[in-house]
Design a protein around this motif. Structure first.
Motif, PDB file in Angstrom:
ATOM      1  N   MET A   1       0.850  -1.271  -0.121  1.00 11.11           N
ATOM      2  CA  MET A   1      -0.057  -0.054   0.010  1.00 11.11           C
ATOM      3  C   MET A   1       0.833   1.329  -0.039  1.00 11.11           C
ATOM      4  O   MET A   1       1.834   1.317   0.505  1.00 11.11           O
ATOM      5  CB  MET A   1      -0.840   0.006   1.332  1.00 11.11           C
ATOM      6  CG  MET A   1      -1.702  -1.225   1.409  1.00 11.11           C
ATOM      7  SD  MET A   1      -3.253  -1.080   0.173  1.00 11.11           S
ATOM      8  CE  MET A   1      -4.380   0.025   0.953  1.00 11.11           C
ATOM      9  N   GLY A   2       0.251   2.300  -0.695  1.00  4.54           N
ATOM     10  CA  GLY A   2       1.206   3.535  -0.635  1.00  4.54           C
ATOM     11  C   GLY A   2       0.249   4.837  -0.636  1.00  4.54           C
ATOM     12  O   GLY A   2      -0.806   4.839  -1.450  1.00  4.54           O
ATOM     13  N   TRP A   3       0.584   5.769  -0.177  1.00  2.00           N
ATOM     14  CA  TRP A   3       0.040   6.880   0.073  1.00  2.00           C
ATOM     15  C   TRP A   3       0.413   7.955  -1.352  1.00  2.00           C
ATOM     16  O   TRP A   3       1.657   8.072  -1.598  1.00  2.00           O
ATOM     17  CB  TRP A   3       0.343   8.027   1.029  1.00  2.00           C
ATOM     18  CG  TRP A   3      -0.367   7.325   2.481  1.00  2.00           C
ATOM     19  CD1 TRP A   3       0.159   6.564   3.251  1.00  2.00           C
ATOM     20  CD2 TRP A   3      -1.526   7.623   3.053  1.00  2.00           C
ATOM     21  NE1 TRP A   3      -0.475   6.285   4.450  1.00  2.00           N
ATOM     22  CE2 TRP A   3      -1.689   6.849   4.142  1.00  2.00           C
ATOM     23  CE3 TRP A   3      -2.606   8.288   2.710  1.00  2.00           C
ATOM     24  CZ2 TRP A   3      -2.679   6.851   5.150  1.00  2.00           C
ATOM     25  CZ3 TRP A   3      -3.866   8.199   3.354  1.00  2.00           C
ATOM     26  CH2 TRP A   3      -4.099   7.603   4.462  1.00  2.00           C
ATOM     27  N   ILE A   4      -0.534   8.354  -2.148  1.00  4.79           N
ATOM     28  CA  ILE A   4      -0.347   8.993  -3.329  1.00  4.79           C
ATOM     29  C   ILE A   4      -0.960  10.423  -3.384  1.00  4.79           C
ATOM     30  O   ILE A   4      -1.905  10.403  -2.895  1.00  4.79           O
ATOM     31  CB  ILE A   4      -0.723   8.326  -4.455  1.00  4.79           C
ATOM     32  CG1 ILE A   4       0.098   7.051  -4.598  1.00  4.79           C
ATOM     33  CG2 ILE A   4      -0.577   9.232  -5.699  1.00  4.79           C
ATOM     34  CD1 ILE A   4       1.446   7.133  -5.084  1.00  4.79           C
ATOM     35  N   MET A  99      -0.002  -1.053  -4.304  1.00  9.16           N
ATOM     36  CA  MET A  99       1.059  -0.901  -5.008  1.00  9.16           C
ATOM     37  C   MET A  99       0.468  -1.370  -6.708  1.00  9.16           C
ATOM     38  O   MET A  99       1.183  -0.830  -7.656  1.00  9.16           O
ATOM     39  CB  MET A  99       2.256  -1.707  -4.711  1.00  9.16           C
ATOM     40  CG  MET A  99       2.881  -1.055  -3.353  1.00  9.16           C
ATOM     41  SD  MET A  99       3.476   0.374  -3.480  1.00  9.16           S
ATOM     42  CE  MET A  99       4.785   0.448  -4.477  1.00  9.16           C
ATOM     43  N   ASP A 100      -0.323  -2.273  -6.780  1.00 11.36           N
ATOM     44  CA  ASP A 100      -0.778  -2.815  -8.060  1.00 11.36           C
ATOM     45  C   ASP A 100      -1.319  -1.502  -8.700  1.00 11.36           C
ATOM     46  O   ASP A 100      -1.476  -1.140  -9.880  1.00 11.36           O
ATOM     47  CB  ASP A 100      -1.622  -3.836  -8.070  1.00 11.36           C
ATOM     48  CG  ASP A 100      -0.938  -5.223  -7.916  1.00 11.36           C
ATOM     49  OD1 ASP A 100       0.344  -5.210  -7.984  1.00 11.36           O
ATOM     50  OD2 ASP A 100      -1.328  -6.205  -7.320  1.00 11.36           O
ATOM     51  N   LYS A 101      -2.153  -0.722  -8.032  1.00 11.46           N
ATOM     52  CA  LYS A 101      -2.923   0.426  -8.514  1.00 11.46           C
ATOM     53  C   LYS A 101      -1.813   1.558  -8.765  1.00 11.46           C
ATOM     54  O   LYS A 101      -2.011   2.269  -9.969  1.00 11.46           O
ATOM     55  CB  LYS A 101      -3.970   1.004  -7.516  1.00 11.46           C
ATOM     56  CG  LYS A 101      -4.464   2.427  -7.929  1.00 11.46           C
ATOM     57  CD  LYS A 101      -5.371   2.135  -9.106  1.00 11.46           C
ATOM     58  CE  LYS A 101      -6.131   3.526  -9.366  1.00 11.46           C
ATOM     59  NZ  LYS A 101      -6.937   3.559 -10.592  1.00 11.46           N
ATOM     60  N   GLU A 104      -0.275   0.387 -12.113  1.00  9.34           N
ATOM     61  CA  GLU A 104      -1.490   0.746 -13.253  1.00  9.34           C
ATOM     62  C   GLU A 104      -1.448   2.223 -13.662  1.00  9.34           C
ATOM     63  O   GLU A 104      -1.465   2.665 -14.809  1.00  9.34           O
ATOM     64  CB  GLU A 104      -2.843   0.586 -12.746  1.00  9.34           C
ATOM     65  CG  GLU A 104      -4.031   0.615 -13.677  1.00  9.34           C
ATOM     66  CD  GLU A 104      -5.302   0.029 -12.971  1.00  9.34           C
ATOM     67  OE1 GLU A 104      -6.304   0.853 -13.115  1.00  9.34           O
ATOM     68  OE2 GLU A 104      -5.242  -1.086 -12.504  1.00  9.34           O
ATOM     69  N   MET A 105      -1.431   3.183 -12.524  1.00 14.71           N
ATOM     70  CA  MET A 105      -1.160   4.657 -12.932  1.00 14.71           C
ATOM     71  C   MET A 105      -0.023   5.160 -13.645  1.00 14.71           C
ATOM     72  O   MET A 105      -0.082   6.058 -14.322  1.00 14.71           O
ATOM     73  CB  MET A 105      -1.277   5.302 -11.216  1.00 14.71           C
ATOM     74  CG  MET A 105      -2.627   5.170 -10.881  1.00 14.71           C
ATOM     75  SD  MET A 105      -2.550   5.821  -9.013  1.00 14.71           S
ATOM     76  CE  MET A 105      -2.732   7.854  -9.587  1.00 14.71           C
ATOM     77  N   ILE A 106       1.133   4.446 -13.249  1.00 13.24           N
ATOM     78  CA  ILE A 106       2.287   4.715 -13.876  1.00 13.24           C
ATOM     79  C   ILE A 106       2.151   4.258 -15.344  1.00 13.24           C
ATOM     80  O   ILE A 106       2.343   5.188 -16.462  1.00 13.24           O
ATOM     81  CB  ILE A 106       3.466   3.875 -13.537  1.00 13.24           C
ATOM     82  CG1 ILE A 106       3.803   4.616 -12.055  1.00 13.24           C
ATOM     83  CG2 ILE A 106       4.786   4.008 -14.382  1.00 13.24           C
ATOM     84  CD1 ILE A 106       5.082   3.900 -11.343  1.00 13.24           C
ATOM     85  N   ILE A 107       1.431   3.328 -15.881  1.00 10.23           N
ATOM     86  CA  ILE A 107       1.453   2.479 -17.000  1.00 10.23           C
ATOM     87  C   ILE A 107       0.463   3.386 -17.821  1.00 10.23           C
ATOM     88  O   ILE A 107       0.447   3.738 -18.878  1.00 10.23           O
ATOM     89  CB  ILE A 107       0.816   1.093 -17.102  1.00 10.23           C
ATOM     90  CG1 ILE A 107       1.969   0.435 -16.723  1.00 10.23           C
ATOM     91  CG2 ILE A 107       0.285   0.743 -18.439  1.00 10.23           C
ATOM     92  CD1 ILE A 107       1.514  -1.231 -16.322  1.00 10.23           C
ATOM     93  N   ASP A 108      -0.638   4.009 -17.174  1.00  8.55           N
ATOM     94  CA  ASP A 108      -1.642   5.232 -17.714  1.00  8.55           C
ATOM     95  C   ASP A 108      -1.196   6.533 -17.866  1.00  8.55           C
ATOM     96  O   ASP A 108      -1.774   7.142 -18.228  1.00  8.55           O
ATOM     97  CB  ASP A 108      -2.950   5.044 -16.932  1.00  8.55           C
ATOM     98  CG  ASP A 108      -3.781   3.708 -17.001  1.00  8.55           C
ATOM     99  OD1 ASP A 108      -3.412   2.945 -17.972  1.00  8.55           O
ATOM    100  OD2 ASP A 108      -4.406   3.293 -16.001  1.00  8.55           O
TER     101      ASP A 108
END
Length: 158
Positions: A1-4, A99-101, A104-108
């Motif tokens: 998990m990470g805070w973004i 972290m999977d999200k 995904e955000m990096i790819i998008d």
């Protein structure tokens, strides 16, 4: 998990990434501490766990031209109860994401390119991106470590 945050500052239970330019008169570690305090209200007593992990270097282009860039990276162990709170007005809020999200955000392309590179560097160093699941890992690592000093050095023998 990470805070973004919306501008790409990432806060992880075991790592914090805040960004900012180098300030005149401050060392690199001091600048990192200043940015962590301003962008996420990290208290001074936690900085004993702030460790430089290296740097990434790359060349980017925008409407103003082509620019070489070097960013120093740090990791810091934080308690799971730590909640990031912005104190300089640069970050409106933080959202907790898997972290999977975040991948995904990096790819998008939801992050600024430099923020994405810092996060990818973190993911590689912590085994979240490996050669087994990313066939272009060597290429990614090479592109995050462009030899800027060699390109721009006026001295020979470096």
């Amino acid at each position: 998990m990470g805070w973004i945050s919306p501008i790409g500052t990432i806060m992880l239970p075991w790592d914090i990434k805040c960004a900012g330019g180098l300030s005149s008169g401050l060392g690199i570690r001091e600048c990192a501490m200043k940015e962590c305090a301003e962008e996420a209200s990290v208290p001074t007593e936690m900085f004993s766990g702030l460790h430089q992990t290296g740097c990434i270097s790359y060349i980017y282009e925008d409407e103003r031209g082509i620019f070489p860039e070097c960013e120093f990276t740090f990791d810091m162990l934080l308690p799971e109860t730590f909640m990031p709170v912005n104190s300089d007005g640069e970050v409106g809020h933080f959202e907790l994401m898997t972290m999977d999200k975040i991948k995904e955000m990096i790819i998008d392309e939801d992050f600024k390119p430099n923020s994405a590179l810092v996060i990818v560097d973190f993911m590689i160093r912590h085994g979240l991106i490996t050669a087994d699941d990313e066939p272009n890992l060597c290429y990614l690592m090479e592109m995050m470590h462009v030899p800027l000093q060699t390109f721009y050095s006026t001295r020979s023998g470096i």
